[in-house]
Design a protein around this motif. Structure first.
Motif, short mmCIF file in Angstrom:
data_model
loop_
_atom_site.label_atom_id
_atom_site.label_comp_id
_atom_site.label_asym_id
_atom_site.label_seq_id
_atom_site.Cartn_x
_atom_site.Cartn_y
_atom_site.Cartn_z
N ASP A 46 -14.10 -48.88 57.07
CA ASP A 46 -14.90 -47.85 56.41
C ASP A 46 -15.65 -46.97 57.42
O ASP A 46 -15.52 -47.14 58.63
N ASP A 47 -16.45 -46.03 56.90
CA ASP A 47 -17.15 -45.07 57.75
C ASP A 47 -18.24 -45.70 58.62
O ASP A 47 -18.69 -45.09 59.57
N GLY A 49 -17.62 -48.55 60.20
CA GLY A 49 -16.89 -49.36 61.16
C GLY A 49 -16.73 -50.80 60.69
O GLY A 49 -16.27 -51.66 61.44
N ASP A 50 -17.11 -51.07 59.44
CA ASP A 50 -16.91 -52.40 58.86
C ASP A 50 -15.44 -52.56 58.51
O ASP A 50 -14.76 -51.60 58.13
N VAL A 51 -14.94 -53.78 58.64
CA VAL A 51 -13.53 -54.06 58.34
C VAL A 51 -13.47 -54.89 57.07
O VAL A 51 -14.20 -55.88 56.92
N HIS A 52 -12.59 -54.48 56.15
CA HIS A 52 -12.39 -55.18 54.90
C HIS A 52 -10.92 -55.55 54.81
O HIS A 52 -10.05 -54.69 54.98
N ILE A 53 -10.64 -56.82 54.55
CA ILE A 53 -9.27 -57.31 54.44
C ILE A 53 -9.16 -58.04 53.12
O ILE A 53 -10.01 -58.86 52.79
N ARG A 54 -8.11 -57.74 52.38
CA ARG A 54 -7.88 -58.47 51.14
C ARG A 54 -6.42 -58.86 51.06
O ARG A 54 -5.55 -58.18 51.61
N SER A 55 -6.18 -59.96 50.38
CA SER A 55 -4.80 -60.38 50.18
C SER A 55 -4.14 -59.42 49.20
O SER A 55 -4.82 -58.75 48.41
N ARG A 56 -2.84 -59.33 49.23
CA ARG A 56 -2.11 -58.41 48.34
C ARG A 56 -2.35 -58.75 46.88
O ARG A 56 -2.33 -57.87 46.03
N ASP A 57 -2.60 -60.03 46.57
CA ASP A 57 -2.89 -60.41 45.18
C ASP A 57 -4.35 -60.19 44.81
O ASP A 57 -4.75 -60.37 43.67
N GLY A 63 -14.69 -59.78 54.99
CA GLY A 63 -15.42 -58.60 55.46
C GLY A 63 -16.05 -58.90 56.81
O GLY A 63 -16.60 -59.98 57.02
N TRP A 64 -15.92 -57.96 57.73
CA TRP A 64 -16.58 -58.06 59.03
C TRP A 64 -17.54 -56.90 59.14
O TRP A 64 -17.15 -55.73 59.02
N PHE A 65 -18.80 -57.18 59.36
CA PHE A 65 -19.87 -56.19 59.40
C PHE A 65 -20.57 -56.28 60.74
O PHE A 65 -21.56 -57.01 60.88
N PRO A 66 -20.09 -55.56 61.76
CA PRO A 66 -20.65 -55.70 63.12
C PRO A 66 -22.15 -55.44 63.22
O PRO A 66 -22.83 -56.06 64.02
N GLN A 67 -22.69 -54.52 62.39
CA GLN A 67 -24.13 -54.24 62.42
C GLN A 67 -24.85 -54.92 61.26
O GLN A 67 -26.00 -54.60 60.97
#
Length: 120
Positions: A46-47, A49-57, A63-67
């Motif tokens: 996202d804007d 810089g957080d990373v969001h990963i979800r399974s296809r189902d 979620g990774w939230f560096p700050q």
């Protein structure tokens, strides 16, 4: 005459009390993120810089939230597995300073519980 009873109380040795070095600090997030493939998971950065990963189902989320996560400023990692009609899901959170290797071990354990559904 000996009573045969074990001595009560705390007993240890000097060597058992030695100081240890522990892994501290966030480490490298790649230790966690590299466990996921485009084939089985969808990725969004996202804007912030957080990373969001979800399974296809859609039942697994990382979620990774560096700050820090918005609304939970010390939360750096969030793992969630959705439940079913019969069983509740669960979630696990780690602080921003949790070593990535610790989070990677948790992710490995969670992913190890998944299996493809067989359609009858």
């Amino acid at each position: 005459m000996s009573s045969g009873l074990a001595r009560q109380g705390f007993a240890t040795t000097v060597s058992a009390l030695r100081l240890r070095e522990w892994r501290l600090g966030p480490g490298q997030p790649a230790a966690v993120l590299d466990q996921f493939t485009d084939e089985d998971f969808a990725f969004v950065v996202d804007d912030r810089g957080d990373v969001h990963i979800r399974s296809r189902d859609g039942r697994f989320y990382l979620g990774w939230f560096p700050q820090g996560r918005p609304g939970g400023p010390d939360e750096g990692w969030k793992i969630a597995v959705s439940g079913t009609a019969e069983e509740a899901g669960y979630n696990v959170s780690f602080t921003v300073m949790t070593p990535a290797e610790v989070v990677a071990a948790a992710v490995t354990a969670v992913l190890g519980t998944s299996r493809p559904l067989t359609c009858a």
